[in-house]
Design an enzyme around this catalytic site. Structure first.
Site, PDB file in Angstrom:
ATOM      1  CD  GLN A   1      -2.882  -0.644   2.496  1.00  0.00           C
ATOM      2  OE1 GLN A   1      -3.811   0.129   2.251  1.00  0.00           O
ATOM      3  NE2 GLN A   1      -2.704  -1.161   3.703  1.00  0.00           N
ATOM      4  CG  LEU A   2       4.144   3.748   2.808  1.00  0.00           C
ATOM      5  CD1 LEU A   2       3.335   5.040   2.818  1.00  0.00           C
ATOM      6  CD2 LEU A   2       4.854   3.560   4.153  1.00  0.00           C
TER       7      LEU A   2
ATOM      8  CG  ASP B   1      14.104 -11.882   1.189  1.00  0.00           C
ATOM      9  OD1 ASP B   1      13.783 -11.133   2.144  1.00  0.00           O
ATOM     10  OD2 ASP B   1      14.068 -13.121   1.254  1.00  0.00           O
ATOM     11  CB  ILE B   2      14.330  -6.435   3.547  1.00  0.00           C
ATOM     12  CG1 ILE B   2      13.118  -7.076   4.251  1.00  0.00           C
ATOM     13  CG2 ILE B   2      13.905  -5.349   2.574  1.00  0.00           C
ATOM     14  CD1 ILE B   2      12.464  -6.179   5.304  1.00  0.00           C
TER      15      ILE B   2
ATOM     16  CB  ALA C   1       6.042  -4.632   7.113  1.00  0.00           C
TER      17      ALA C   1
ATOM     18  CB  THR D   1       1.061  -5.779   6.955  1.00  0.00           C
ATOM     19  OG1 THR D   1       0.736  -6.373   5.687  1.00  0.00           O
ATOM     20  CG2 THR D   1       2.235  -4.854   6.799  1.00  0.00           C
TER      21      THR D   1
ATOM     22  CE1 TYR E   1       2.406  -5.672  11.505  1.00  0.00           C
ATOM     23  CE2 TYR E   1       1.134  -4.409  13.111  1.00  0.00           C
ATOM     24  CZ  TYR E   1       1.834  -4.479  11.927  1.00  0.00           C
ATOM     25  OH  TYR E   1       1.969  -3.342  11.148  1.00  0.00           O
TER      26      TYR E   1
ATOM     27  CD1 TRP F   1      -6.032   2.034  13.190  1.00  0.00           C
ATOM     28  CD2 TRP F   1      -8.008   3.017  12.833  1.00  0.00           C
ATOM     29  NE1 TRP F   1      -6.791   1.906  14.331  1.00  0.00           N
ATOM     30  CE2 TRP F   1      -7.997   2.491  14.142  1.00  0.00           C
ATOM     31  CE3 TRP F   1      -9.150   3.686  12.388  1.00  0.00           C
ATOM     32  CZ2 TRP F   1      -9.087   2.616  15.008  1.00  0.00           C
ATOM     33  CZ3 TRP F   1     -10.231   3.820  13.245  1.00  0.00           C
ATOM     34  CH2 TRP F   1     -10.203   3.282  14.539  1.00  0.00           C
TER      35      TRP F   1
HETATM   36  N1  LIG Z   1      -1.635  -1.650   6.967  1.00  0.00           N
HETATM   37  C1  LIG Z   1      -1.858  -1.018   8.099  1.00  0.00           C
HETATM   38  O1  LIG Z   1      -3.001  -0.795   8.533  1.00  0.00           O
HETATM   39  C2  LIG Z   1      -0.684  -0.522   8.910  1.00  0.00           C
HETATM   40  C3  LIG Z   1      -0.938   0.104  10.123  1.00  0.00           C
HETATM   41  C4  LIG Z   1       0.148   0.572  10.864  1.00  0.00           C
HETATM   42  C5  LIG Z   1       1.437   0.417  10.387  1.00  0.00           C
HETATM   43  N2  LIG Z   1       1.653  -0.221   9.208  1.00  0.00           N
HETATM   44  C6  LIG Z   1       3.036  -0.365   8.746  1.00  0.00           C
HETATM   45  O2  LIG Z   1       3.171   0.400   7.574  1.00  0.00           O
HETATM   46  C7  LIG Z   1       4.132  -0.196   6.696  1.00  0.00           C
HETATM   47  C8  LIG Z   1       3.545  -0.323   5.305  1.00  0.00           C
HETATM   48  O3  LIG Z   1       2.375  -1.112   5.390  1.00  0.00           O
HETATM   49  P1  LIG Z   1       1.548  -1.535   4.102  1.00  0.00           P
HETATM   50  O4  LIG Z   1       0.130  -1.601   4.506  1.00  0.00           O
HETATM   51  O5  LIG Z   1       1.981  -0.717   2.936  1.00  0.00           O
HETATM   52  O6  LIG Z   1       2.093  -3.038   3.923  1.00  0.00           O
HETATM   53  P2  LIG Z   1       1.775  -4.076   2.749  1.00  0.00           P
HETATM   54  O7  LIG Z   1       0.747  -3.512   1.840  1.00  0.00           O
HETATM   55  O8  LIG Z   1       1.550  -5.394   3.390  1.00  0.00           O
HETATM   56  O9  LIG Z   1       3.156  -4.084   1.939  1.00  0.00           O
HETATM   57  C9  LIG Z   1       4.308  -4.711   2.422  1.00  0.00           C
HETATM   58  C10 LIG Z   1       5.112  -5.145   1.218  1.00  0.00           C
HETATM   59  O10 LIG Z   1       6.324  -5.758   1.687  1.00  0.00           O
HETATM   60  C11 LIG Z   1       6.547  -6.924   0.902  1.00  0.00           C
HETATM   61  N3  LIG Z   1       7.442  -7.836   1.577  1.00  0.00           N
HETATM   62  C12 LIG Z   1       7.139  -8.815   2.476  1.00  0.00           C
HETATM   63  N4  LIG Z   1       8.256  -9.484   2.844  1.00  0.00           N
HETATM   64  C13 LIG Z   1       9.293  -8.888   2.192  1.00  0.00           C
HETATM   65  C14 LIG Z   1      10.691  -9.125   2.148  1.00  0.00           C
HETATM   66  N5  LIG Z   1      11.258 -10.110   2.873  1.00  0.00           N
HETATM   67  N6  LIG Z   1      11.462  -8.344   1.355  1.00  0.00           N
HETATM   68  C15 LIG Z   1      10.911  -7.366   0.606  1.00  0.00           C
HETATM   69  N7  LIG Z   1       9.587  -7.102   0.594  1.00  0.00           N
HETATM   70  C16 LIG Z   1       8.788  -7.863   1.383  1.00  0.00           C
HETATM   71  C17 LIG Z   1       5.156  -7.484   0.704  1.00  0.00           C
HETATM   72  O11 LIG Z   1       5.141  -8.452  -0.317  1.00  0.00           O
HETATM   73  P3  LIG Z   1       4.021  -9.633  -0.224  1.00  0.00           P
HETATM   74  O12 LIG Z   1       2.689  -8.937  -0.301  1.00  0.00           O
HETATM   75  O13 LIG Z   1       4.362 -10.475  -1.397  1.00  0.00           O
HETATM   76  O14 LIG Z   1       4.231 -10.290   1.110  1.00  0.00           O
HETATM   77  C18 LIG Z   1       4.393  -6.200   0.365  1.00  0.00           C
HETATM   78  O15 LIG Z   1       4.511  -5.876  -1.006  1.00  0.00           O
HETATM   79  C19 LIG Z   1       4.523  -1.522   7.352  1.00  0.00           C
HETATM   80  O16 LIG Z   1       5.725  -1.357   8.043  1.00  0.00           O
HETATM   81  C20 LIG Z   1       3.405  -1.783   8.342  1.00  0.00           C
HETATM   82  O17 LIG Z   1       3.832  -2.553   9.437  1.00  0.00           O
HETATM   83  C21 LIG Z   1       0.623  -0.685   8.456  1.00  0.00           C
END
Ligand SMILES: NC(=O)c1ccc[n+]([C@@H]2O[C@H](COP(=O)([O-])OP(=O)(O)OC[C@H]3O[C@@H](n4cnc5c(N)ncnc54)[C@H](OP(=O)(O)O)[C@@H]3O)[C@@H](O)[C@H]2O)c1
Length: 288
Positions: A11-12, A37-38, A61, A63, A127, A151
């Site tokens: 998303q971000l 892969d991080i 992350a 998530t 988490y 959120w």
């Molecule tokens: N979503 C929320 O509501 C929320 C709320 C608070 C904080 N956050 C934080 O905000 C940040 C961004 O969240 P988001 O919602 O954008 O997350 P997201 O949509 O789940 O995106 C995370 C991305 O990281 C990728 N990924 C997973 N494992 C990886 C690895 N080993 N190496 C490289 N890439 C990898 C995922 O790929 P796959 O999809 O293939 O696994 C996905 O494309 C995260 O740190 C999250 O913890 C999110």
């Protein structure tokens, strides 16, 4: 300067990509798990060296908050080992990193006034525990910015707003919890804030002010209030009914209170944050 974005298909990361393309910035390199892969130290080191990376933004992350309760190994790998690898590699090359974390790290049981970055942490879920440990790994590179957000929703991927629009279309009524309050964050707003910080350092020579920062949209609401607004703004006839958390059990415990104080990031980086309702309207107009 070359900027690396990891986990950029999420998303971000996708919202950052959108703005970077709109601004015609060419020095941003977007990767995700298939390209970088991080958790793989050798790959991360050589990628950063080969591409002469000067700045890293980590959006990667694990998530799936409920999934993490039973998939602890993967949650720990991606949310702890990944940040450790990134912190070590960026430290070795003396380059800064922006890392994204969560409101779920705070002690929401003992506190019900907006969290400041210095307030106690006490995550309630696997988490949250992994994200807090990930922050500690990132801090091994003294040139770090950790942004705690909450959120998150965006035009990309699955999220609460998209699900509610879909359910409100399919059903006559929806039961939504009213006893969990926090603040939604339009990922496009967070992406703008991250790019403002990045550009101020990489293009305008501003100082990099390391530390932890909160970022969400302004205001406060419950999931029930949020859903009422989504349904109202999209002209759906679905009735939204308030229920208690005990009537909607989930594998991972969610904080009853998770509002954050954003004064620090607003003052340090001169960032203006829109109210969650304004940002929701903007999102819905963009995603008609
Ligand atoms: N979503 C929320 O509501 C929320 C709320 C608070 C904080 N956050 C934080 O905000 C940040 C961004 O969240 P988001 O919602 O954008 O997350 P997201 O949509 O789940 O995106 C995370 C991305 O990281 C990728 N990924 C997973 N494992 C990886 C690895 N080993 N190496 C490289 N890439 C990898 C995922 O790929 P796959 O999809 O293939 O696994 C996905 O494309 C995260 O740190 C999250 O913890 C999110």
């Amino acid at each position: 300067m070359n900027i690396l974005i990891t986990g950029s298909n999420g998303q971000l990361g996708s919202e950052i990509k959108l703005i970077v393309n709109e601004l015609n910035l060419t020095n941003y390199i977007f990767t995700d798990i298939e390209t970088l892969d991080i958790c793989n130290k050798v790959d991360v080191s050589s990628f950063i060296a080969n591409n002469e990376i000067d700045f890293v933004i980590n959006c990667a992350a694990y998530t799936n908050v409920d999934g993490a309760e039973t998939d602890k190994i993967n949650a720990e790998k991606i949310n702890i080992l990944g940040p450790l690898v990134l912190a070590e590699t960026t430290k070795e090359r003396n380059i800064p990193i922006i890392h994204v974390s969560t409101d779920y790290v705070y002690d929401s049981v003992s506190q019900n006034t907006p969290f400041k970055e210095t307030d106690n942490t006490k995550p309630q879920s696997v988490y949250g525990v992994t994200k807090l440990q990930g922050e500690k790994e990132i801090q091994k590179n003294s040139k770090h910015i950790i942004i705690r957000t909450s959120w998150l929703y965006s035009s990309f991927g699955n999220n609460f707003v998209k699900s509610m629009i879909k359910y409100a279309e399919e059903r006559n009524s929806l039961n939504i919890v009213f006893d969990q309050v926090g603040t939604p964050t339009n990922a496009a707003d967070l992406a703008s804030a991250i790019l403002k910080i990045t550009i101020s350092y990489t293009e305008n020579n501003a100082s990099f002010k390391s530390g932890i920062y909160n970022y969400s949209n302004e205001g406060v609401c419950s999931w029930y209030d949020f859903t009422k607004e989504i349904v109202f703004l999209t002209n759906k006839s679905c009735e939204i009914l308030p229920i208690e958390t005990v009537d909607y059990p989930t594998p991972a415990k969610r904080p009853a209170y998770s509002v954050m104080n954003k004064t620090k990031i607003k003052q340090a980086y001169n960032i203006e944050i829109p109210h969650w309702k304004e940002s929701l309207i903007k999102f819905l107009q963009k995603n008609k």
